[in-house]
Each structure stands twice: as structure tokens, then as C-alpha cells.
Design an enzyme around this catalytic site. Sequence first.
Site, short mmCIF file in Angstrom:
data_model
loop_
_atom_site.label_atom_id
_atom_site.label_comp_id
_atom_site.label_asym_id
_atom_site.label_seq_id
_atom_site.Cartn_x
_atom_site.Cartn_y
_atom_site.Cartn_z
N LEU A 33 -24.46 26.26 39.88
CA LEU A 33 -24.17 27.64 40.30
C LEU A 33 -23.86 27.75 41.79
O LEU A 33 -24.44 27.05 42.61
CB LEU A 33 -25.37 28.53 39.95
CG LEU A 33 -25.76 28.56 38.47
CD1 LEU A 33 -26.93 29.52 38.26
CD2 LEU A 33 -24.59 28.95 37.57
N HIS A 37 -20.83 32.57 40.77
CA HIS A 37 -21.70 32.87 39.61
C HIS A 37 -22.73 33.93 39.97
O HIS A 37 -23.00 34.85 39.21
CB HIS A 37 -22.47 31.61 39.18
CG HIS A 37 -21.62 30.45 38.76
ND1 HIS A 37 -21.55 29.29 39.49
CD2 HIS A 37 -20.82 30.26 37.69
CE1 HIS A 37 -20.75 28.43 38.90
NE2 HIS A 37 -20.29 28.99 37.80
N ARG A 187 -16.43 22.54 40.90
CA ARG A 187 -15.71 21.26 41.09
C ARG A 187 -15.40 20.96 42.56
O ARG A 187 -14.97 19.86 42.87
CB ARG A 187 -14.43 21.27 40.27
CG ARG A 187 -14.68 21.18 38.77
CD ARG A 187 -13.38 21.05 38.00
NE ARG A 187 -13.61 20.65 36.62
CZ ARG A 187 -13.66 21.50 35.59
NH1 ARG A 187 -13.50 22.78 35.78
NH2 ARG A 187 -13.88 21.05 34.36
P1 AMP Z 1 -18.08 28.20 35.07
O1 AMP Z 1 -19.50 27.85 35.30
O2 AMP Z 1 -17.13 27.50 35.96
O3 AMP Z 1 -17.70 28.13 33.61
O4 AMP Z 1 -17.93 29.74 35.46
C1 AMP Z 1 -18.76 30.73 34.92
C2 AMP Z 1 -18.26 32.08 35.33
O5 AMP Z 1 -18.26 32.19 36.75
C3 AMP Z 1 -16.81 32.35 34.87
O6 AMP Z 1 -16.69 33.68 34.43
C4 AMP Z 1 -16.03 32.12 36.13
O7 AMP Z 1 -14.81 32.82 36.18
C5 AMP Z 1 -17.00 32.64 37.18
N1 AMP Z 1 -16.66 32.10 38.49
C6 AMP Z 1 -16.50 30.80 38.82
N2 AMP Z 1 -16.11 30.69 40.11
C7 AMP Z 1 -16.02 31.95 40.60
C8 AMP Z 1 -15.68 32.50 41.86
N3 AMP Z 1 -15.33 31.74 42.89
N4 AMP Z 1 -15.70 33.84 42.01
C9 AMP Z 1 -16.05 34.63 40.96
N5 AMP Z 1 -16.39 34.18 39.74
C10 AMP Z 1 -16.38 32.85 39.56
#
Ligand code: AMP
Length: 279
Positions: A33, A37, A187
Site C-alpha cells: 500500500l 491506496h 511497482r
Molecule cells: P492495486 O493494489 O494496484 O490493485 O490498486 C488498488 C486500487 O488503488 C485501484 O483502484 C487503483 O486504481 C488504486 N490506486 C493505485 N495507485 C493509485 C494512485 N496513484 N492514485 C490513486 N489510486 C491508486
Amino acid sequence: MYKYKTIKSLRNKIKDVKSKGKTVGFVPTMGALHEGHLSLIRRAKKETDFVVVSIFVNPIQFCPGEDLKKYPVNLNKDLKLCGLNGADVVFCPDAKVMFGNNFFTYVDVRNITEGLCGASRPGHFRGVATIVAKLFNITAPDKAYFGRKDAQQAAVIRKMSEDLNIPVKINVMPIVREKDGLAMSSRNVYLSPEERKKALCLYGALKTAKEFRAKGEADPKNIIAAMRKIILREKGAEIEYVSIVDKETLKSVKRISGKVMAAAAVRIGAVRLIDNVII
Ligand code: AMP
């Protein structure tokens, strides 16, 4: 804050919460996170009574050759961050809990999954839609929160919920960026210091798109050419796509009128980065 690893235990808790007339907010994540997130969790806390965060590295959304085995995991740190930012429950099942031994059912959202990331990641959105449908069924949220960084993913989930009559309100929240503009991503930790500098070309390209549009440019070809130039100036940056698309249909536009989305996916070394901006 509670931590649940089984579907039954989470369902019991949610049943109890709902029986008291409380609303449930849901934030699905793959962990590792960051502020992006956490902004979703805080928003869910503001808008709902009981916030569930899922942490599950979903194997079926990784395509062959992608980084499933290397995906960053840091559950203890994530749990702390969830608690500090207002989560009431973290659901962190393992793959066996989510898929059992025989799993035959997939959710396939068509059309809007064909372009952008869908073009180069076959099966990715099928994996995303399937896991989110399962998580929605388990959590029964009133509202769910997604980031605009994964704009196509948010559109897929919105369409899936509409098409399958899942009674949840989908909220899509702004992209959270580092000070220098790089969109936060789990990432990003894979980037070497040199690659981290190069990665800024993606945000640079999006800023250029904004500037061109502000000056009245309405031909997407000219904007895309300028964006590509900025990215390719960076040695080692490889373009997967640079597109200007309609915000709803995600189809390329021939002429810009009103607000559209400029989106790009770029590889910096082995790291694939995506970002977008509304122009
Ligand atoms: P992930 O853990 O990458 O699957 O992301 C989980 C959620 O967090 C998804 O809805 C993503 O779009 C959101 N998210 C990831 N990076 C960002 C960011 N930089 N700004 C806003 N939301 C994000």
C-alpha cells in the site's frame, strides 16, 4: 481493526454490521500500500460507516510472463497503514480460499477491454472483473472505491456492476502522485534510481497533452506525436501505447471536443507504468 482470512468470517462480520443499519465501503487492493491506496481508504471512511479493505494478489489478472511471483508483499506494514487510515476490516484471503480446487467461472467484460491496456494484456481484465465480482459478492458493499490511475479498470468494474445488476456505487478517485508528478504505484519500487528519473517522461508527456489542449489543439494526432516525442527522448523508455480516448467508451477520438482522456503505458526497463490525465 479486524483481520479476516476466510470468507465465512468476513461475511458474518458484515452481516452483523449491516443488521445495525450501517453502510459498508469497500477498497480492493493487491497490497504494497501507498498513498494512492490510503486516499481511497480515507475517502471510504468519510462516506461510509464500515470500511473493508481487501489485500489479495490476484493470480488470474497476471498474464503469462508478468510479475506475479515478484509482486511486492508487505502484509504487516499494510495492516498497520489500513488501521491508521480508517479501515475497520482487512480481508486477506489466500488463493486457495478465493479459488478452491475447481474454479470454472469467469466474468468477461467486452468492448471497453479491447483497447489501451486490454490490447497488450490478454485476460487481464477478465481476471480483474472476476475477482472484483467475487469480492463484491462476499463483501456486499454499498460503495466501492477505485483509483483513476487504473481508469480502464474502473470503467470495466462500473460496466460489470451495471450489466450484472450488482447494487454498489462505484467511486473513482483522483490519481495520487509523488512530488515530481510520477503516479504512485506498487511497482515503482522496482525502478532503479536511474529508471526512476526516466519514468518522469510519462508524466511529462501527459503534461504536454494538457498544454497542447489548453492552447486549443483539437487534433489527437498532433498531441500524440508530441507525447511520443517526449517519451522517446528518454533512452530505454519503450511505448506500449499513447492514446487519446473518449472518457466513457475508451475508444480513440478523431477530433477533440469537450473533455477526453490522454493515456499512456510505457516500459522503463522491465517496469511497466501507466498513467492518464483528463484534458
Ligand atoms: P492495486 O493494489 O494496484 O490493485 O490498486 C488498488 C486500487 O488503488 C485501484 O483502484 C487503483 O486504481 C488504486 N490506486 C493505485 N495507485 C493509485 C494512485 N496513484 N492514485 C490513486 N489510486 C491508486
